[in-house]
Design a protein around this motif. Sequence first.
Motif, PDB file in Angstrom:
ATOM      1  N   VAL A 164       0.874  -1.171   0.000  1.00 25.89           N
ATOM      2  CA  VAL A 164       0.000   0.000   0.000  1.00 25.89           C
ATOM      3  C   VAL A 164       0.910   1.219   0.000  1.00 25.89           C
ATOM      4  O   VAL A 164       1.568   1.508   1.003  1.00 25.89           O
ATOM      5  CB  VAL A 164      -0.927   0.020   1.225  1.00 25.89           C
ATOM      6  N   ARG A 215       5.329   7.755   1.273  1.00 20.26           N
ATOM      7  CA  ARG A 215       5.974   8.939   0.697  1.00 20.26           C
ATOM      8  C   ARG A 215       6.850   9.635   1.734  1.00 20.26           C
ATOM      9  O   ARG A 215       7.928  10.152   1.413  1.00 20.26           O
ATOM     10  CB  ARG A 215       4.922   9.909   0.144  1.00 20.26           C
ATOM     11  N   ASP A 243       1.066   4.750   0.309  1.00 19.40           N
ATOM     12  CA  ASP A 243       0.249   5.851   0.786  1.00 19.40           C
ATOM     13  C   ASP A 243       1.124   7.010   1.254  1.00 19.40           C
ATOM     14  O   ASP A 243       2.319   7.072   0.937  1.00 19.40           O
ATOM     15  CB  ASP A 243      -0.661   5.360   1.909  1.00 19.40           C
ATOM     16  N   ALA A 244       0.535   7.917   2.034  1.00 21.67           N
ATOM     17  CA  ALA A 244       1.279   9.085   2.504  1.00 21.67           C
ATOM     18  C   ALA A 244       2.446   8.688   3.404  1.00 21.67           C
ATOM     19  O   ALA A 244       3.505   9.329   3.383  1.00 21.67           O
ATOM     20  CB  ALA A 244       0.331  10.033   3.238  1.00 21.67           C
ATOM     21  N   GLU A 245       2.265   7.634   4.196  1.00 26.14           N
ATOM     22  CA  GLU A 245       3.350   7.180   5.071  1.00 26.14           C
ATOM     23  C   GLU A 245       4.519   6.673   4.235  1.00 26.14           C
ATOM     24  O   GLU A 245       5.688   6.925   4.564  1.00 26.14           O
ATOM     25  CB  GLU A 245       2.848   6.089   6.005  1.00 26.14           C
TER      26      GLU A 245
END
Length: 473
Positions: free
Chosen positions: A118, A124, A120-122
């Motif tokens: 996944v 990135r 996601d923002a984490e």
Amino acid sequence: MVSEHTPSTTSSASPVSQVLVASNRGPVSYTLGEDGTLDAKRGGGGLVSGLSAVDDKLWVCAALGDGDREAVRRGVGEPGVRMLDIDAEVHADAYNGIANSVLWFVHHMLYQTPVEPVFDAEFRRQWAAYETYNRAFARALAEEAEPGASVLVQDYHLALVPGMLRELRPDLRIGHFSHTPWAPVDYFRLLPDDIAEQLLHGILGADRAAFLTRRWADAFIGCCTEILGGTGRTRIGVHGLGADADFLRERAHEPDVDERMAALREQVGEGRKTIVRVDRTELSKNIVRGLHAYRALLEARPEWRERVVHIAFAYPSRQDLAVYRDYTAAVQSLATEINGQYGTEGWTPVVLHVKDDFARSLAAYRLADVALVNPIRDGMNLVAKEVPVVSDQGCALVLSREAGAYEELGEDAIVVNPYDVTGTADALHEALTMSGDERSGRTKRLAEAATALPPQAWFLEQLEALRQDELPR
């Protein structure tokens, strides 16, 4: 954050170097005692051995723990080593968050794709740390390198360094070496498109990108061709790291190894054959399926009960990641289950050790009738090369076709599909029943192939190839 003026721990006479190596882990580590003293411990492995062939060199590495960081702050170090005091949180995000939890999983094809990955923002946020970490290495190398120096960057931890360093120092000869497999293009494209492109461009900043086998090199070329349209001016090389025969044979006959052999013989029991595996508890090593195959052997061929012992060394790896802790626990649980199901008063079917002990590993190599090396996927796997070199009486090798070592050793090994538990059990039976003459002949040929390019020659071959055929940038 990373200081651009991190103090160097090198004490060489010259402020710059002609040959530089960059890797996450260096050749020395420090432990901080309760009384404030620093204790230095030398590392081993193919890279350490290979670098000993070069005099004028500098090794740039990361400070990995509190002891390392304190050594940098005090200006303590060894000649020829510069340790970078990278912020601990940045290093954790780069090393565990990206290198070991994303890049390792991609190249070893380990994801359970219905639920992972996944991005996601984490992800990135952690990727930004990976960029920062790579940039720290690039800046340090740029500071330390003589004009026209040769720089050899190691592995997936530092995939962005060649491109970053090229921008800072276009005069340098830059190589990148991948010690892992490289994912085929369809699997590599699990990564976000921009990240996949950034990784490829990072390595293509090198004059030369090298791999352990032709298969991994071809996979990299395939990714570059499909995603970027080609490899540009970067040359692609293959250097299959071999075992250090002289060191292994000498070390394997020292007194501490003899002591470990006596202890193992007592655990095994008189007259029994041995199946040996020595691995880190990395998910790619396939230890659980190996144990299932051994249990299948005992179930399908009861004549082996009380006549064979599986010596399994599963040394904990990356225990700061929950998935690795769970895997180590699964290995221990399955070994206990097999012993409970089949063991008798005088016979323990699985002798499992989880505490790292190099002398004990060498003792097991010498005792092995059969070596089981069944990774899901492996860049090379030096255990497959080391056992035939050290074995006292000759050893049959059961080898996964997904190990890089298969390219060199497959002809004289018993080759298995690592996912096929029944097939692996059959291979173990074939290995156990192999005649002494055949086993001896195979072991001799395996040892010759395994030592064709020992560490010093492996490193010098890369260095020489990097310095040849200069291409304008």
